[in-house]
Write a protein that holds these residues in place. Structure first.
Motif, PDB file in Angstrom:
ATOM      1  N   LEU A   1       0.833  -1.203   0.000  1.00 15.88           N
ATOM      2  CA  LEU A   1       0.000   0.000   0.000  1.00 15.88           C
ATOM      3  C   LEU A   1       0.869   1.255   0.000  1.00 15.88           C
ATOM      4  O   LEU A   1       0.590   2.233  -0.702  1.00 15.88           O
ATOM      5  N   HIS A   2       1.944   1.224   0.803  1.00 15.91           N
ATOM      6  CA  HIS A   2       2.842   2.369   0.919  1.00 15.91           C
ATOM      7  C   HIS A   2       3.496   2.677  -0.440  1.00 15.91           C
ATOM      8  O   HIS A   2       3.567   3.832  -0.874  1.00 15.91           O
ATOM      9  N   ALA A   3       3.936   1.630  -1.136  1.00 12.10           N
ATOM     10  CA  ALA A   3       4.572   1.828  -2.446  1.00 12.10           C
ATOM     11  C   ALA A   3       3.564   2.355  -3.458  1.00 12.10           C
ATOM     12  O   ALA A   3       3.872   3.244  -4.268  1.00 12.10           O
ATOM     13  N   ALA A   4       2.328   1.829  -3.406  1.00 14.99           N
ATOM     14  CA  ALA A   4       1.288   2.304  -4.324  1.00 14.99           C
ATOM     15  C   ALA A   4       0.977   3.776  -4.039  1.00 14.99           C
ATOM     16  O   ALA A   4       0.760   4.565  -4.961  1.00 14.99           O
ATOM     17  N   GLU A   5       0.986   4.142  -2.768  1.00 15.60           N
ATOM     18  CA  GLU A   5       0.719   5.531  -2.371  1.00 15.60           C
ATOM     19  C   GLU A   5       1.815   6.464  -2.912  1.00 15.60           C
ATOM     20  O   GLU A   5       1.536   7.489  -3.530  1.00 15.60           O
ATOM     21  N   HIS A   6       3.089   6.103  -2.689  1.00 19.57           N
ATOM     22  CA  HIS A   6       4.195   6.949  -3.168  1.00 19.57           C
ATOM     23  C   HIS A   6       4.110   7.204  -4.662  1.00 19.57           C
ATOM     24  O   HIS A   6       4.215   8.345  -5.125  1.00 19.57           O
ATOM     25  N   ALA A   7       3.936   6.128  -5.418  1.00 19.78           N
ATOM     26  CA  ALA A   7       3.941   6.292  -6.875  1.00 19.78           C
ATOM     27  C   ALA A   7       2.737   7.120  -7.317  1.00 19.78           C
ATOM     28  O   ALA A   7       2.837   7.938  -8.237  1.00 19.78           O
TER      29      ALA A   7
ATOM     30  N   LYS B   1      10.381  12.613  -0.072  1.00 18.72           N
ATOM     31  CA  LYS B   1       9.787  13.300   1.067  1.00 18.72           C
ATOM     32  C   LYS B   1       9.094  12.316   2.020  1.00 18.72           C
ATOM     33  O   LYS B   1       8.277  12.719   2.834  1.00 18.72           O
ATOM     34  N   CYS B   2       9.432  11.028   1.919  1.00 17.98           N
ATOM     35  CA  CYS B   2       8.764  10.049   2.791  1.00 17.98           C
ATOM     36  C   CYS B   2       9.095  10.339   4.244  1.00 17.98           C
ATOM     37  O   CYS B   2      10.259  10.436   4.616  1.00 17.98           O
ATOM     38  N   GLY B   3       8.068  10.464   5.072  1.00 25.44           N
ATOM     39  CA  GLY B   3       8.273  10.713   6.493  1.00 25.44           C
ATOM     40  C   GLY B   3       8.588   9.444   7.247  1.00 25.44           C
ATOM     41  O   GLY B   3       8.698   9.436   8.466  1.00 25.44           O
TER      42      GLY B   3
HETATM   43 ZN   LIG Z   1       6.225   7.124   2.645  1.00 22.64          ZN
END
Ligand SMILES: [Zn+2]
Ligand SMILES: [Zn+2]
Length: 762
Positions: free
Chosen positions: A649-655, A735-737
């Motif tokens: 989910l995190h990778a899908a969100e970033h892209a 910019k990943c927190g």
């Molecule tokens: Zn992130």
């Protein structure tokens, strides 16, 4: 020329992804409109313009007939003539008529002023009115100027609040020209759209109804964006009929290289060779071939490095005598500097120039042999604007777009249709955002009491609750005749952001570098943060949130900093919702709370140096978001397992955040995301993408409107990247927190396939 470039590639490298032959367009002259002022036509003929092009006449005719119009065509397609024709004909025919020209930058207004003056028209009294105009000159401008060149900030701060003094000007206002109108987008654009409504209301009060003529870069929906910006129906002219020579457009992706020995526990990730070094090599090859070339880079430092590296290549290639004919353009935006650069490139004294994107506006260089874009400039409008510098009539010109390691760049070089087919990017604004509407309604009421009839102009139903809230807070007073501003002080509204921004100050000189949003200050200007300003590097010494100031010193450390934060998101209201066989897609209002807890220092290679804790306040943001959820059956059917779900989910969100700027002209820094395998409000695995400004700026709404296309492009960007487990070109975010952890590239494709299989068959 392309063959020459490819022979320069190291063996085994095939960076060329696509070559597009952009066809030449023949000259199709049109006839001047019958109403065009004869002295204007004579002046144009003296500058070499004997006949207009069809799209110029079409737009001018609409404007003259009293219909507002937007002309949305490419660079060097003569958009200025389209608005100059009606604007100048009006003031030449009746010298008491007035016209207002608005541009997003002072430099552009100055250029326009110079262009108008060069026509040498006796009846034309053009003057620039901006924050620097001396007061004694303003008196003359108010009384005598018939074409006033200005900007939205001046309208907002000076002209509209002092409308009684400008009443003569407003009463006779026939045309309002809004140049480069695609720059008015997001929060700033939403404010400007309300400033323009304030202008229209005051004009109406003085008995005028000016016609708006807008000039825009090409975009998906220029008419819709323009109409929302001015609040009127707007006709669209978007078929570019200007003649142009053939152009070869190459898409270039530097090869992947595995990062050097990695000290930290993370897996080594491959990164691409920097777009700047690749561009330097191309620049050297082009200069050797005798091509006059402009390279666009993302930062001033990048421009200097590119020029330096190209010079080195030239010396190595035994062409040292050419090294002096390559330069970086690092000057400010002073007109003399820009003119000097134009002259040396035009004369051939300089063959190669590397410059930042900042040069894009207000410089008159076209007809170059080649343009190299080192990294996507952020919008398709800018990309075409930069590419448009290449090409002399009748001669083949070359444009090379070199991808940076960014998901959007990866997508574009592997999906040429996104560049060459009809654009999908739209300039979005949200004039109904209560955080924008509230202060703007106060400004309007202070200028002239708001009547019930005015409410329609400011958004109708959307404005009513905002007005009620302003009355409740004691800011406006409701009387039978309408709403009144009763305070002795003027209302304040910041066109560029809600709340008090944090000013960034250079500690040694005390000079003001810029401002950052109070909400994002803990993440961008925390102590020890590396802060980039117009391509120069600074390190933050101190952040004083209470007084809204960050002190910085110039320094170029060999690392970057990235704030780490804890983010939570709560759904306040769901406004739109669709359930599709286990997948839901929704849009609504959310509250995002985030707290910066530390920062990481990383080398440019990505290697983690250390992490330092920070003590920053909790920030809350109520804004708009688009989100999707998957139910348990859908997750299982997609072949996703529970332990891998957060990374997928995190990778899908970033892209997805990386690709939204393709559809909504925003920066990836204007939006944020949250993904979670189990969200408290939805009870399901959920991916949110939200607007980074209070109340929203239209980006999430655009994402919701084009969700199937947006997620399909997101999927294509991830699948198109040949790395194995993820890299900055696909799923990693600068910019990943959360330190880009966890991320699962294969899982992201499964998530997106599951969602797409449902939303696309709809
Ligand atoms: Zn992130
Ligand atoms: Zn990748």
């Amino acid at each position: 020329m392309l063959a020459a470039l490819l022979t320069g590639c190291p063996p085994g490298e095939t960076p060329l992804r696509h070559v597009e032959q952009v066809q030449p367009r023949p000259l199709t002259p049109a006839a001047w409109p019958s109403w065009a002022a004869p002295e204007l036509l004579a002046a144009l003929a003296a500058t070499g313009i004997d006949a207009p092009w069809p799209h110029q006449v079409e737009a001018a005719e609409h404007a003259w007939a009293g219909d507002s119009v937007v002309i949305a065509t490419g660079t060097a397609s003569g958009k200025s003539l389209a608005y100059q024709l009606p604007m100048l004909s009006a003031v030449l025919a009746e010298s008491r008529s007035r016209a207002l020209y608005l541009s997003p930058t002072k430099a552009l207004a100055a250029d326009q002023h110079r262009a108008l003056s060069a026509l040498g028209l006796p009846g034309l009294r053009a003057a620039t009115l901006d924050g620097d105009t001396p007061f004694e000159e303003r008196d003359w401008i108010r009384q005598h100027a018939n074409v006033v060149l200005s900007n939205p900030d001046l309208l907002h701060r000076t002209l509209l609040p002092q409308h009684q003094r400008y009443s003569g000007f407003l009463r006779r206002l026939r045309f309002v020209v809004i140049d480069e109108c695609h720059h008015y987008r997001g929060l700033f654009g939403s404010h400007v759209s309300l400033v323009l409504r304030r202008l229209r209301r005051l004009c109406a009060a003085y008995g005028a109804a000016p016609v708006f003529v807008l000039a825009s870069a090409t975009s998906a929906t220029p008419g819709q964006s323009a109409s929302r910006l001015v609040g009127l129906p707007v006709r669209t002219v978007d078929s570019d009929r200007s003649p142009r020579g053939p152009r070869t457009f190459a898409l270039w992706e530097p090869p992947l290289a595995v990062r050097g020995s990695s000290q930290d526990a993370e897996q080594p990730a491959p990164i691409r060779r920097a777009a700047g070094s690749e561009a330097a090599r191309l620049l050297a090859d082009l200069v050797i071939a005798g091509a006059r070339t402009l390279v666009f880079t993302r930062s001033r430092r990048g421009a200097e490095l590119t020029a330096l590296s190209a010079k080195n290549h030239l010396v190595e290639a035994g062409a040292a005598e050419l090294a002096d004919r390559v330069a970086a353009y690092r000057g400010g935006y002073l007109a003399q500097e820009r003119r000097a650069l134009e002259r040396s490139l035009t004369s051939g004294e300089l063959l190669g120039v590397a410059t930042t994107n900042a040069l894009e506006l207000g410089i008159d260089i076209t007809g170059l042999d080649a343009v190299v874009l080192a990294g996507y400039p952020g919008t398709l409008a800018s990309l075409w604007q930069q590419a448009g510098r290449a090409g002399r009539r009748g001669q083949d010109a070359l444009v090379v777009f070199v991808a940076r390691d960014d998901p959007l760049d990866t997508y574009l070089v592997n999906n040429p249709a996104a560049i060459f087919a009809r654009p999908v990017e739209a300039s979005v604004t949200d004039p109904a955002n209560p955080h924008v509407l509230g202060p703007q309604l106060c400004c309007a009421a202070a200028e002239l009491a708001l009547t019930p009839a005015d409410v329609e102009l400011f958004g109708g139903p959307a404005a009513e609750p905002v007005l009620a809230a302003l009355v409740e807070r004691g800011l406006l007073r409701r009387r039978p005749a309408g709403w009144f501003w009763t305070d002795r002080n003027r209302p304040s509204a910041n066109l560029r952001g809600a709340g008090q921004p944090v000013t960034v100050v250079e500690s040694a000189s005390g000079s003001l570098l810029g401002t950052v949003d109070a909400g994002t200050a803990p993440a961008t200007v925390h102590p020890a943060a590396v802060y980039l300003h117009q391509g120069s590097s600074f390190v933050v010494e101190e952040l004083d949130l209470e007084h809204g100031a960050a002190l910085v010193r110039p320094e170029e450390p060999p690392w970057t900093t990235c704030a780490q934060e804890i983010t939570d998101i709560a759904i306040l209201a769901t406004e739109q919702s669709a359930m599709l066989d286990g997948v839901s897609v929704q849009f609504g209002t959310v509250e995002v709370s985030h707290q910066v807890v530390s920062y990481q220092r990383r080398r440019f290679s990505g290697e983690l140096l250390d992490e330092t804790p920070l003590d920053m306040p909790l920030q809350r943001l109520v804004t708009k978001a688009v989100w999707y959820t998957l139910d348990e059956a859908c997750v299982a059917e997609a072949g996703l397992d529970q332990p891998g779900l957060p990374g997928a989910l995190h990778a899908a969100e970033h892209a997805a955040i990386g690709l939204l700027p393709l559809f909504a002209s925003c920066d990836r820094w204007d939006i944020g995301g949250v993904s979670t395998a189990q969200h408290a409000d939805t009870g399901r695995p959920t991916v949110f993408v939200y607007d980074g400004h209070p109340g929203g700026a239209g980006f999430a709404a655009r994402g919701h409107a084009v969700l199937p296309d947006w997620l399909a492009a997101t999927r294509a960007a991830i699948a198109g990247c040949e790395c194995l487990t993820g890299c900055p070109s696909c799923i990693q975010s600068p910019k990943c927190g959360n330190g880009n952890h966890p991320l699962d590239k294969a899982g992201a494709l499964l998530v997106l396939d599951a969602v797409l299989s449902r939303v696309i068959t709809r």
